[in-house]
Design an enzyme around this catalytic site. Structure first.
Site, PDB file in Angstrom:
ATOM      1  N   ASP A  20       0.901  -1.219   0.064  1.00 44.48           N
ATOM      2  CA  ASP A  20       0.048  -0.099   0.028  1.00 44.48           C
ATOM      3  C   ASP A  20       0.798   1.146  -0.079  1.00 44.48           C
ATOM      4  O   ASP A  20       1.696   1.410  -0.645  1.00 44.48           O
ATOM      5  CB  ASP A  20      -0.890  -0.066   1.221  1.00 44.48           C
ATOM      6  N   TYR A  70      -2.838  10.808   1.560  1.00 44.51           N
ATOM      7  CA  TYR A  70      -3.356  10.721  -0.094  1.00 44.51           C
ATOM      8  C   TYR A  70      -3.167  12.337  -0.385  1.00 44.51           C
ATOM      9  O   TYR A  70      -2.992  12.430  -1.706  1.00 44.51           O
ATOM     10  CB  TYR A  70      -4.784  10.399   0.207  1.00 44.51           C
ATOM     11  N   HIS A  97      -5.140  -7.791   0.037  1.00 42.34           N
ATOM     12  CA  HIS A  97      -4.366  -6.351   0.196  1.00 42.34           C
ATOM     13  C   HIS A  97      -3.288  -6.265   1.409  1.00 42.34           C
ATOM     14  O   HIS A  97      -2.491  -5.385   1.559  1.00 42.34           O
ATOM     15  CB  HIS A  97      -5.237  -5.344   0.091  1.00 42.34           C
TER      16      HIS A  97
END
Ligand SMILES: *[C@@H]1O[C@H](CO)[C@@H](O)[C@H](O)[C@H]1NC(C)=O
Ligand SMILES: *[C@@H]1O[C@H](CO)[C@@H](O)[C@H](O)[C@H]1NC(C)=O
Ligand SMILES: *[C@@H]1O[C@H](CO)[C@@H](O)[C@H](O)[C@H]1NC(C)=O
Ligand SMILES: *[C@@H]1O[C@H](CO)[C@@H](O)[C@H](O)[C@H]1NC(C)=O
Ligand SMILES: *[C@@H]1O[C@H](CO)[C@@H](O)[C@H](O)[C@H]1NC(C)=O
Length: 408
Positions: A201, A334, A386
């Site tokens: 990630d 982000y 994930h």
């Protein structure tokens, strides 16, 4: 005379490391967030949820199902025991160090074997250092590579700045800054001359930046994600990349995620403060938001077979986010960073190893990974998702041990 010189050298080296650890205020750390727990439980207990779903027949396509959230909330209130989780986390030796004004929290467990490879493991969002705890004991024990070489690791598992127990960085902080402070941690603070990295990630961006920009100290990297935007099926076809059946499934999951599962990404990228403040003091809200990701991005067989990703694991992770007040700062990763669209090759001759897992939401076939570094091993697993260190920890241990085949 000789003895005097030796003892002088000994004293000199001890005081040099005392000085260095003094400068970085390297200190053992014990997790203790218990004083915050009663208030968290009070808020969970005071949170009302609807009696029945807003619309009949809603599937999980519309987001976390009400029944799932209710079951998790009940478990949080009636079975979950933070004190017990905290005690099992505290079995791993933790430290804090101060670098560039940030307090960085990390697990550092050394191997008992000689010539262990220093390995730093980077989580992403909504992960934390907890993700990698299931790997630590086996990685620090002596194991074997596929070609029979003995291998073991000194394992370092930090929280990224702004996550969990690491302090929030300034607003202009980027993944390159994160890479720089962790290279300082590995070399200046912990004294390693060279080391290996792993990332998944957002953690893959830090691991990859270290691989690319610190090529004299980072001498191997293993990734489970790339910091490059995956290609669409059309783009893959245009590059002449063909896929086998497992790869087609994985590519389809990426298409699904980028079509119907990507809104949170835009929210965090554009308005992290709104979602951050909305859920800051709302543990059940954080559970809905984060829990949905754990449930949707992992293998549907989560909690069975090799997977240790149970509902209890989700509650521990969400509790850590809530109790450390890091929900807002973690989302800013982000806002501060972008995944690159231009595939470039890292400026290093160090080996790159890559692992894919069937139920990940992102997918890069070997031909793409090869464009970004010196790819020596690519593994594709039909179990896991994930959060591979929770979803399929034995596969991760086996794949990380392959670093030993290339370590010089
Ligand atoms: C980033 O922010 C910090 C603190 O707010 C400031 O000291 C620093 O100069 C800024 N760096 C850049 C590159 O703008
Ligand atoms: C995740 O959600 C998508 C809808 O966005 C759905 O198609 C998919 O089946 C879900 N996957 C899992 C493993 O729950
Ligand atoms: C892609 O990266 C290469 C190498 O760094 C650079 O020369 C090129 O200008 C970049 N292209 C774009 C579109 O950014
Ligand atoms: C490290 O990067 C520099 C700068 O790009 C390059 O000149 C050098 O060859 C690289 N070293 C290794 C060992 O890959
Ligand atoms: C750790 O090693 C033991 C003994 O070989 C094995 O049974 C277990 O599955 C391993 N766990 C992981 C996460 O690799």
């Amino acid at each position: 005379m000789r003895l005097d010189l030796l003892s002088y050298l000994f004293v000199a080296s001890v005081s040099a490391s005392v000085l260095l650890s003094g400068r970085y205020r390297l200190k053992p750390y014990t997790l203790n967030l218990e004083s915050e727990v009663p208030r968290m439980l009070q808020l969970i207990s005071n949170t009302h949820l609807p009696e029945v779903p807003e619309y009949p027949g809603l599937s999980s396509d519309a987001g976390i199902p009400l029944s799932t959230l209710k079951a998790l909330r009940t478990q949080w209130l009636t079975q979950f025991d933070w004190k017990k989780e905290q005690a099992s986390i505290n079995k791993y030796p933790q430290f804090t160090a101060e670098i560039e004004g940030l307090t960085l929290h990390f697990v550092h467990k050394k191997s008992t074997a000689r010539n262990a490879i220093p390995l730093i493991l980077f989580h992403g969002w909504p992960g934390s250092f907890l993700e990698f705890l299931p790997l630590i004991d086996n990685l620090t024990k002596e194991g074997k590579t596929s070609n029979g070489k003995a291998v073991s690791f000194d394992v370092i598992v930090p929280n990224l700045p702004g996550f969990g127990l690491s302090s929030a960085p300034p607003g202009n902080w980027t993944n390159q800054d994160t890479a720089r402070v962790f290279n300082a941690l590995m070399t200046d603070v912990l004294g390693y001359k060279k080391y290996a990295t792993h990332g998944t990630d957002w953690g893959c961006a830090t691991a990859y930046d270290l691989y690319d920009s610190y090529n004299s100290t980072v001498r191997a990297t293993h990734l489970a994600s790339l910091p490059f935007v995956p290609l669409t099926p059309d783009q893959l076809a245009a590059e002449g990349i063909t896929l086998d059946a497992l790869e087609r499934f994985e590519e389809q999951s990426f298409v699904e995620w980028s079509t119907n599962g990507y809104a949170y990404f835009q929210q965090e990228t554009t308005k992290p403060n709104t979602i951050g403040l909305a859920l800051y003091d709302n543990p059940v809200g954080q559970l809905a938001y984060i829990g949905e990701k754990f449930l949707n991005w992992s293998d549907p067989r989560a909690g069975t077979g090799p997977s240790v990703l149970t509902h209890n694991e989700i509650l521990t992770s969400v509790s850590l986010y809530y109790l450390t007040k890091s929900f807002i700062s973690s989302g800013f990763i982000y806002y501060q960073n972008r995944f690159a669209t231009n595939y470039t090759k890292a400026k290093t001759d160090a080996p790159l190893l890559f692992s894919s897992f069937k139920y990940n939401i992102l997918f890069w076939p070997p031909a793409l990974v090869k464009q970004t570094g010196n790819l020596v091993v690519y593994k594709n697993h039909d179990f896991g998702g994930h959060f591979p260190a929770l979803d399929n920890p034995p596969a991760m241990v086996t794949d990380l041990r392959e670093i030993g085949c290339y370590w010089k």
